[in-house]
Design a protein around this motif. Structure first.
Motif, PDB file in Angstrom:
ATOM      1  N   ARG A  77      53.786  -4.793 -18.514  1.00 36.87           N
ATOM      2  CA  ARG A  77      54.429  -6.097 -18.655  1.00 36.87           C
ATOM      3  C   ARG A  77      55.941  -5.963 -18.688  1.00 36.87           C
ATOM      4  N   ALA A  78      56.459  -4.988 -19.431  1.00 27.84           N
ATOM      5  CA  ALA A  78      57.905  -4.799 -19.506  1.00 27.84           C
ATOM      6  C   ALA A  78      58.475  -4.454 -18.133  1.00 27.84           C
ATOM      7  N   PHE A  79      57.739  -3.652 -17.362  1.00 27.29           N
ATOM      8  CA  PHE A  79      58.216  -3.268 -16.032  1.00 27.29           C
ATOM      9  C   PHE A  79      58.205  -4.469 -15.088  1.00 27.29           C
ATOM     10  N   VAL A  80      57.119  -5.234 -15.114  1.00 27.63           N
ATOM     11  CA  VAL A  80      57.031  -6.431 -14.265  1.00 27.63           C
ATOM     12  C   VAL A  80      58.154  -7.406 -14.600  1.00 27.63           C
ATOM     13  N   ASP A  81      58.381  -7.647 -15.869  1.00 28.26           N
ATOM     14  CA  ASP A  81      59.430  -8.586 -16.262  1.00 28.26           C
ATOM     15  C   ASP A  81      60.802  -8.124 -15.784  1.00 28.26           C
ATOM     16  N   ALA A  82      61.046  -6.821 -15.822  1.00 28.96           N
ATOM     17  CA  ALA A  82      62.325  -6.300 -15.347  1.00 28.96           C
ATOM     18  C   ALA A  82      62.508  -6.568 -13.854  1.00 28.96           C
ATOM     19  N   VAL A  83      61.458  -6.378 -13.060  1.00 32.65           N
ATOM     20  CA  VAL A  83      61.558  -6.642 -11.621  1.00 32.65           C
ATOM     21  C   VAL A  83      61.801  -8.117 -11.363  1.00 32.65           C
ATOM     22  N   VAL A  84      61.043  -8.979 -12.036  1.00 33.55           N
ATOM     23  CA  VAL A  84      61.196 -10.421 -11.833  1.00 33.55           C
ATOM     24  C   VAL A  84      62.587 -10.867 -12.260  1.00 33.55           C
ATOM     25  N   ASP A  85      63.077 -10.360 -13.379  1.00 33.75           N
ATOM     26  CA  ASP A  85      64.396 -10.772 -13.858  1.00 33.75           C
ATOM     27  C   ASP A  85      65.514 -10.296 -12.943  1.00 33.75           C
ATOM     28  N   VAL A  86      65.459  -9.033 -12.516  1.00 33.77           N
ATOM     29  CA  VAL A  86      66.547  -8.521 -11.674  1.00 33.77           C
ATOM     30  C   VAL A  86      66.557  -9.215 -10.318  1.00 33.77           C
ATOM     31  N   HIS A  87      65.373  -9.628  -9.842  1.00 35.93           N
ATOM     32  CA  HIS A  87      65.324 -10.379  -8.596  1.00 35.93           C
ATOM     33  C   HIS A  87      66.065 -11.713  -8.733  1.00 35.93           C
ATOM     34  N   SER A  88      65.999 -12.320  -9.903  1.00 34.35           N
ATOM     35  CA  SER A  88      66.669 -13.605 -10.102  1.00 34.35           C
ATOM     36  C   SER A  88      68.194 -13.455 -10.107  1.00 34.35           C
ATOM     37  N   TRP A  89      68.677 -12.223 -10.328  1.00 37.13           N
ATOM     38  CA  TRP A  89      70.124 -11.988 -10.319  1.00 37.13           C
ATOM     39  C   TRP A  89      70.653 -11.698  -8.923  1.00 37.13           C
ATOM     40  N   ALA A  90      69.795 -11.159  -8.080  1.00 34.12           N
ATOM     41  CA  ALA A  90      70.275 -10.630  -6.785  1.00 34.12           C
ATOM     42  C   ALA A  90      70.540 -11.757  -5.782  1.00 34.12           C
TER      43      ALA A  90
END
Length: 349
Positions: free
Chosen positions: A336-349
């Motif tokens: 879950r922590a890994f998935v959330d990191a991918v989803v969050d960083v995508h929102s920044w890019a």
């Protein structure tokens, strides 16, 4: 038909499989905390245990790469990179969660692992750091992927760092477990304090021919020991370990592993064609793409202090320490922590 073997579900079903409560005793503690993306994946029913199957194959300049894939073909691309001694199943719960969130997910076996093979018997079985990064760029070219989020841990994190540093135009954003891991042979010449050196016992073992032969003879026992030392609080099952261990049967596995660790110590020269890339990496280049770094609170493998590498990340950046006894194989221990990191960083890019 492409199937996920232990459950019998098709790849299409797998890509849309419901995951979640993603095995999470973990809690994410954030520094420089950022607002969470509205697209962050939501908890849903946990699916039965399964394995990732690398059902796809594609030829690159040097390899026939075996990879798993899921999610909509037109979604934003995420490339997930495993480490040693692990395999693509480190992402067994991450993949369907990201696919459900709309990402096109690609999970390749690295050179020397699984069903990835060299195209030529004459190719050097080289494990230096830049070779893995070039493999990723070649894979993106073969799959006509212009840009992707690159995410990984262990060797995969180092490879993701290098792609982000040297080819920022190809890296939309970065998720890296244990942060900044780019090294150099020059750095490898400098001794560490004894309390740090002992953690690299296997590197020095691999520097000897006894170590090469020992790894060849006792590979299953050796890698299981690494799993236990690197993730001392992860209660993995025999089934989980042996599923990953199938990837070590690759005929080039021993040569790639030995090459990787001997190269770090300057005992292997590497290939001349990578000399310019290694020269750029020797200075420890900054990373200029949006990035999130992760660290488990019970990582038993050698890893840098997050405070020592934060300045390397020059774009929007966040570090997250994942608590709950999470070790080195963070994507599998705290998906879950890994998935959330991918989803969050995508929102920044």
């Amino acid at each position: 038909m492409n199937t996920c073997r232990s459950t019998g579900i098709t790849r299409r079903q797998f890509g849309g499989a419901v995951v979640a409560s993603l095995a999470t005793p973990a809690v994410v503690a954030q520094s420089n905390a950022s607002p969470l993306s509205k697209a962050r994946s939501q908890p849903v029913e946990k699916w039965p245990p399964a394995q990732l199957e690398a059902t796809e194959r594609i030829a690159t300049k040097e390899l026939n790469v075996a990879y798993a894939t899921a999610g909509p073909p037109n979604g934003p691309v995420v490339i997930l990179l495993h480490g040693w001694p692990y395999d693509i199943n480190s992402y067994v719960e991450v993949v369907p969660a990201l696919a459900k969130s709309g990402f096109r997910v690609v999970v390749p076996y690295l050179r020397g692992f699984g069903d990835t093979r060299f195209l030529s018997a004459k190719s050097e079985r080289n494990g230096q750091q830049s070779a893995f990064a070039v493999d990723v760029i070649d894979l993106m070219d073969a799959l006509t992927i212009d840009r992707a989020i690159i995410a990984g841990f262990d060797w995969g994190a180092r490879t993701a760092n290098i792609v982000a540093a040297l080819w920022p135009e190809r890296c939309r954003a970065l998720v890296s477990v244990s942060g900044y891991l780019i090294g150099s042979q020059e750095a490898g010449r400098h001794p560490l304090p004894p309390s740090d050196e002992w953690q690299w016992w296997y590197q020095y073992y691999f520097a000897t021919e006894r170590g090469r032969e020992g790894y060849r003879q006792y590979q299953l026992e050796f890698n299981r020991l690494i799993w236990k030392l690197a993730s001392p609080r992860w209660d993995f099952t025999d089934e989980t370990y042996h599923e990953a261990a199938r990837a070590f049967a690759n005929p080039d596995h021993v040569d790639i592993v030995i090459s990787n660790y001997r190269w770090r110590l300057g005992l292997s020269a590497g290939e001349k064609r990578f000399a310019d890339l290694e020269a750029k990496l020797q200075s420890g280049p900054n990373i200029d793409v949006a990035a999130i770094t992760l660290e488990g609170d019970a990582n038993g493998a050698p890893h840098p202090d997050p405070a020592k590498y934060a300045a390397k990340f020059k774009a929007k950046y966040d570090h997250r320490t994942v608590s709950g006894g999470v070790g080195h194989n963070l994507p599998q221990e705290a998906p879950r922590a890994f998935v959330d990191a991918v989803v969050d960083v995508h929102s920044w890019a």
